[in-house]
Design a protein around this motif. Structure first.
Motif, mmCIF file in Angstrom:
data_model
loop_
_atom_site.group_PDB
_atom_site.id
_atom_site.type_symbol
_atom_site.label_atom_id
_atom_site.label_comp_id
_atom_site.label_asym_id
_atom_site.label_seq_id
_atom_site.Cartn_x
_atom_site.Cartn_y
_atom_site.Cartn_z
ATOM 1 N N HIS A 1 -5.018 -40.188 22.192
ATOM 2 C CA HIS A 1 -5.689 -41.174 22.564
ATOM 3 C C HIS A 1 -4.898 -42.440 21.462
ATOM 4 N N ARG A 2 -4.828 -43.704 21.745
ATOM 5 C CA ARG A 2 -4.051 -44.901 21.394
ATOM 6 C C ARG A 2 -3.917 -44.773 19.725
ATOM 7 N N PRO B 1 0.323 -39.059 17.852
ATOM 8 C CA PRO B 1 0.165 -39.740 19.621
ATOM 9 C C PRO B 1 1.181 -40.558 19.715
ATOM 10 N N LEU B 2 0.575 -42.451 19.526
ATOM 11 C CA LEU B 2 1.272 -43.585 19.498
ATOM 12 C C LEU B 2 2.802 -43.337 19.672
ATOM 13 N N GLU C 1 4.988 -44.190 27.034
ATOM 14 C CA GLU C 1 4.744 -44.494 28.444
ATOM 15 C C GLU C 1 5.267 -45.024 29.304
ATOM 16 N N LEU D 1 -1.684 -42.680 27.169
ATOM 17 C CA LEU D 1 -2.416 -43.330 25.709
ATOM 18 C C LEU D 1 -3.928 -43.738 26.542
ATOM 19 N N THR E 1 -8.121 -45.328 25.062
ATOM 20 C CA THR E 1 -8.755 -46.022 23.564
ATOM 21 C C THR E 1 -10.120 -44.962 23.668
#
Length: 558
Positions: A477-478, A482-483, A489, A498, A500
């Protein structure tokens, strides 16, 4: 016996007086009884009249008196109780044999759950044992259905962690007080107040020199700090409340923690916003009681610094991930590096080239079966994916959910997802692997090509890192960890994808399937190279560096 006239007259007089006294007593008693009856009737009539008329003045007086009495108890009684309890805790600590060491208490009521938080606990315990020879470790747990041997055995099986020395378990009987289903309304506040009760039980059972909350029960911190007189630290996986939660409620977004009937009502939304803001203030106050604050990601650090206002004593310590062993797993689903895109399109129709062992294009999702992990989103993404790939490819795709169930609610959640699979016609393309051991987890990762993770604002994402270390191409998930910490990317350094919503996830998976094996290998190699900073060794170094000033002082004092 002969009596004179005077004696007889006296006797008559006495009897007459006694009779008069008796009559008066009866009269007074009768009046008293009737008076009581009359009072009761009057009181009853008054109560009925008050209840019928709802006398605002009487109710206000009652509320005022109750409030004043409560404040008096808080102002006078609570400080006395704290002084007595603190003195008791000091004597308890002094009575313990030190032997040149010190005692550390880890508060983790669900230490047998088998999730990422439990990996943090056992790695921290092992690091303390390796660094300090005379440390005594106590783990406060509510897993009364598991023996110490069972708990340590599961830690070894699930995380490949074997402790250096024995630990003492303090079993808590009131864990029910912190479970969400106890509080259908005002859940955050209910669980937080319940954790105070659980923390008080823990403190009464054992008083450590250093108290470390590794599960996020911040409201226990002032209990051990102010009453127990302990040095206090915490490892925060996820803030109990965040600014994002406030924005979601303000935007009236329906979510697992914002019921539709609340989101649709402007009045209930306003009330919930007020409740959230008051709770955020309380959460910040209890958090500032901690001497040391450790957070697991940049995202968590940002929110904790905003809520607790203690950035100078906040340290980012990434959680331990078993990346070294997972990086040794061979990539069974690698193909030839010489294939171009057209050749690869043909290979999609020959799944044996994808995975010689299982003949499947395996997508692996690792995470506990909790509502916030949003497994239904992954199922909806699979439903969308079916529209983007050919039937030949679809028939060889398998999504495997790997995770642990903590309780009956989690088991019910798995059954609900199995029903959703049938509703979306995915039952032939989805498997559930519940409570598997570490070797089985490695086998699933080895056979996988793509990793999936759908939690919004995941605090870090141990499952994401483990999948990347094993060589899976991750789609997460963005948002959250993780982001901000894990996935990149950018062209030339891409190590994952990623997304949404279900459409984004389906498109990302379809894109990965269309890549040539050489292009996929570049992403996999980049992913494996990027996870070294999340290793167990790095966690141990960071954890001990933060704890050392306090542990060194306690060793000196003893």
């Amino acid at each position: 016996m002969y009596q004179t006239a005077d004696t007889v007259a006296l006797s008559v007089e006495v009897r007459y007086r006694l009779h008069q006294i008796h009559v008066n007593v009866v009269r007074v008693s009768t009046k008293f009884v009737f008076g009581c009856v009359e009072y009761i009737v009057w009181s009853t009539d008054s109560v009925i009249e008050m209840s019928l008329c709802c006398s605002i003045s009487v109710l206000l007086k009652f509320v005022l008196h109750t409030t004043v009495a409560g404040l008096l108890i808080l102002i006078v009684g609570l400080p006395l109780l704290i002084i007595v309890a603190r003195n008791y805790c000091r004597k308890q600590r002094e009575s313990l044999p030190k032997d040149g060491g010190f005692c550390v208490g880890f508060f983790h009521p669900y230490c047998n759950a088998g999730g990422g938080g439990e990996r943090v606990l056992w790695c921290a315990v092992k690091a303390m044992q390796a660094r300090y020879a005379h440390v005594k470790i106590v783990v406060y747990t509510g897993d009364s259905d598991a023996t110490p041997k069972d708990i340590l055995k599961l830690a070894e099986q699930r995380f490949n962690i074997k402790l250096i020395a024995p630990v003492q378990f303090v079993y808590l009987r009131r864990r029910r007080w912190v479970e969400a289903d106890m509080y259908p309304y005002f859940t955050l506040l209910g669980q937080s107040l319940g954790s105070i009760v659980l923390g008080a039980e823990a403190l009464a059972a054992f008083v450590p020199d250093l108290y470390i909350d590794t599960m996020g029960y911040a409201f226990t911190l002032p209990i051990f700090k102010l009453i127990g007189g302990c040095n206090v630290a915490c490892y925060v996986h996820y803030p109990t409340i965040t600014g994002d939660m406030l924005r979601r409620v303000s935007g009236r977004v329906i979510a697992h923690n914002n019921h539709p009937y609340v989101a649709r009502s402007p009045f209930l939304t306003a009330g919930k916003l007020l409740y959230y803001r008051l709770f955020a203030w309380l959460y910040g106050w209890v958090g500032r009681c901690s001497d040391i604050v450790m957070v697991n990601s940049s995202w968590t650090e940002e929110h904790i610094s905003d809520l607790w206002q203690c950035s100078l004593k906040t340290h980012r310590v990434y959680p331990p991930c078993d990346v070294e062993e997972l990086k040794q797993i061979p990539l069974l689903s690698e193909g030839s590096n010489s294939q171009n895109g057209a050749e690869h399109e043909e290979m999609l129709k020959r799944p044996n080239d994808f995975n010689k062992k299982t003949n499947l294009i395996k997508i692996v999702s690792v995470g506990q079966f909790r509502p916030e992990k949003d497994h239904p989103l992954q199922l909806r993404a699979m439903h969308e994916l079916r529209q983007l790939v050919s039937e030949d490819v679809w028939d060889n795709i398998m999504l495997v959910f790997v995770g642990s169930c903590r309780n009956k609610e989690d088991q019910d959640r798995v059954r609900d997802m199995q029903d959703l699979c049938k509703h979306l016609s995915l039952e032939n393309n989805v498997q559930f692997r519940v409570n598997i051991n570490y070797d089985e987890l490695k086998r699933e990762l080895q056979e996988g090509m793509i990793g999936l993770h759908a939690m919004w604002n995941e605090h870090f994402g141990i499952g994401v890192v483990e999948c990347m270390a094993a060589g899976l191409i991750m789609v997460a998930h963005r948002s959250g960890g993780p982001l901000m910490d894990i996935i990149v990317e950018s062209e030339g350094s891409q190590n994952g994808f990623l997304a949404t919503d279900e459409a984004d996830y389906a498109m990302a998976i379809a894109t990965i399937l269309k890549l040539s094996p050489h292009a996929r290998k570049i992403i996999r190699d980049a992913a494996r190279a990027s996870v070294d900073r999340f290793s167990v060794e790095e966690f141990e170094k960071g954890f001990l560096r933060v704890i050392h000033p306090f542990s060194h002082r306690m060793c000196t004092e003893t």
